[in-house]
Enzyme design. Structure first.
Site, mmCIF file in Angstrom:
data_model
loop_
_atom_site.group_PDB
_atom_site.id
_atom_site.type_symbol
_atom_site.label_atom_id
_atom_site.label_comp_id
_atom_site.label_asym_id
_atom_site.label_seq_id
_atom_site.Cartn_x
_atom_site.Cartn_y
_atom_site.Cartn_z
ATOM 1 N N SER A 152 0.827 -1.205 0.000
ATOM 2 C CA SER A 152 0.000 0.000 0.000
ATOM 3 C C SER A 152 0.871 1.269 0.000
ATOM 4 O O SER A 152 1.599 1.508 -0.960
ATOM 5 C CB SER A 152 -0.959 -0.033 1.196
ATOM 6 O OG SER A 152 -1.962 0.933 1.068
ATOM 7 N N ASP A 249 -10.090 -4.841 -4.301
ATOM 8 C CA ASP A 249 -9.523 -3.786 -3.454
ATOM 9 C C ASP A 249 -10.416 -2.552 -3.537
ATOM 10 O O ASP A 249 -10.541 -1.942 -4.598
ATOM 11 C CB ASP A 249 -8.106 -3.458 -3.942
ATOM 12 C CG ASP A 249 -7.355 -2.522 -3.002
ATOM 13 O OD1 ASP A 249 -8.012 -1.776 -2.237
ATOM 14 O OD2 ASP A 249 -6.112 -2.520 -3.044
ATOM 15 N N HIS A 279 -7.783 -5.432 -0.412
ATOM 16 C CA HIS A 279 -6.642 -4.537 -0.270
ATOM 17 C C HIS A 279 -5.490 -5.162 0.502
ATOM 18 O O HIS A 279 -4.324 -4.956 0.163
ATOM 19 C CB HIS A 279 -7.084 -3.243 0.415
ATOM 20 C CG HIS A 279 -5.984 -2.227 0.555
ATOM 21 N ND1 HIS A 279 -5.409 -1.614 -0.536
ATOM 22 C CD2 HIS A 279 -5.352 -1.723 1.658
ATOM 23 C CE1 HIS A 279 -4.470 -0.776 -0.117
ATOM 24 N NE2 HIS A 279 -4.406 -0.828 1.198
#
Length: 306
Positions: A152, A249, A279
């Site tokens: 991320s 996601d 995610h």
């Protein structure tokens, strides 16, 4: 997108080191079938992630001390860069550690300033300060060439590290890579909402991963993050890049990884999509794909060196 591979279904070849299969990239057999290996054949790092390494601290003049855990080993080393407000004890970080133990490769995981066991005030942290954290780990702890694995926000920061330290960063693996993510999400808000956030100085960003249901982000952090955006121009990274992303996601759309791949200068770039992953990409099959991807890069780099 010349030189960019978009693979929703990796193919497999026998792995020389521990007898399972390592990832190659292309449109071949179904990923779900390929990942459906018998558990009894799975290496130890997939069965249980043991938390054994002791915590150390990197002292930095005029900057918060960083908590980290390090395995000594051979090159290339692996560095895990966590997501927003995530610490070094997550599923992916621990799985990679067990993987590195099994192969004898060096490995570092750490906490950002203001997060986990590291010093610092989270409210004073910015993308720029966390970028400095990553560079401190690379400069002061890592020895020799490194593969960076960013999750991320960590995926955004790994690109900055590769740009700043091209001689040391030899490959990148992104998981739900959130390049420019904070700024992009803010810019998608209605004008009235953005004005209200600017006036109040805080953005209560909704998140199902926060106990409160929101992350309270200072407006100044968003403005500072704008200085670190990369998608507005070619990204000057020339090493191999692998971008893994879940198509479910709902935080960072998988199209972001495709956009990043298109912007990266490197011709050795693959985007690998998992249809039913979210995610966090922390399910068993996601972790398998992640470590097999790292293993494939180690193979590739060894071939180049020798």
């Amino acid at each position: 997108m010349a030189g960019v591979g978009l693979a929703a279904v990796p193919a497999w070849v026998p792995c020389r080191r521990w007898g399972l299969a390592a990832v190659t990239f292309g449109f071949h057999h179904g990923l779900s079938t390929l990942l459906a290996r018998k558990t009894e054949r799975a290496p130890q790092w997939l069965r249980a992630c043991r938390h054994k390494t002791s915590i150390s601290f990197l002292s930095r003049p005029d900057l918060p001390n960083l908590a980290y855990k390090r395995l000594k080993g051979k090159s290339p080393g692996i560095i895990f860069i966590p997501g927003y407000i995530s610490n070094m004890n997550g599923t992916k970080a621990l799985a990679i550690e067990e993987f590195c133990k099994s192969l004898g490769h060096a490995y570092i995981r750490f906490d950002y300033s203001g997060v986990g066991n590291s010093d610092g005030n989270l409210e004073e942290c910015t993308v720029g300060k966390w970028r400095k954290d990553v560079l401190s780990i690379i400069d002061d702890l890592a020895e020799g060439p490194q593969i960076l694995v960013g999750s991320s926000l960590g995926g955004w920061l790994m690109f900055h590290a590769a740009i700043a330290r091209p001689q040391k960063v030899v490959a990148l693996v992104g998981v739900a890579t959130a390049v420019d993510g904070l700024v992009t999400q803010f810019n998608q808000l209605p004008i009235e909402t953005k004005k209200e956030i600017e006036m109040k100085g805080v953005w209560p960003m909704p998140s199902k991963y926060s106990e409160e249901g929101v992350y309270r982000i200072q407006y100044s952090v968003i403005k500072e993050a704008e200085h670190h955006c990369l998608l507005h121009s070619p990204i000057p990274v020339k090493c191999p890049v692998r971008l893994l992303h879940g198509m479910k996601d709902d935080i960072v759309p998988w199209h972001t990884s495709v956009q990043v791949a298109d912007r990266v200068v490197s011709t050795d770039v693959d985007v690998i999509l998992r249809k039913n992953s979210d995610h966090r990409m922390k399910e068993k099959a996601d972790i398998q794909l992640l470590v097999y991807t790292i293993d494939d890069l180690i193979d590739k780099l060894s071939t180049i060196v020798h």
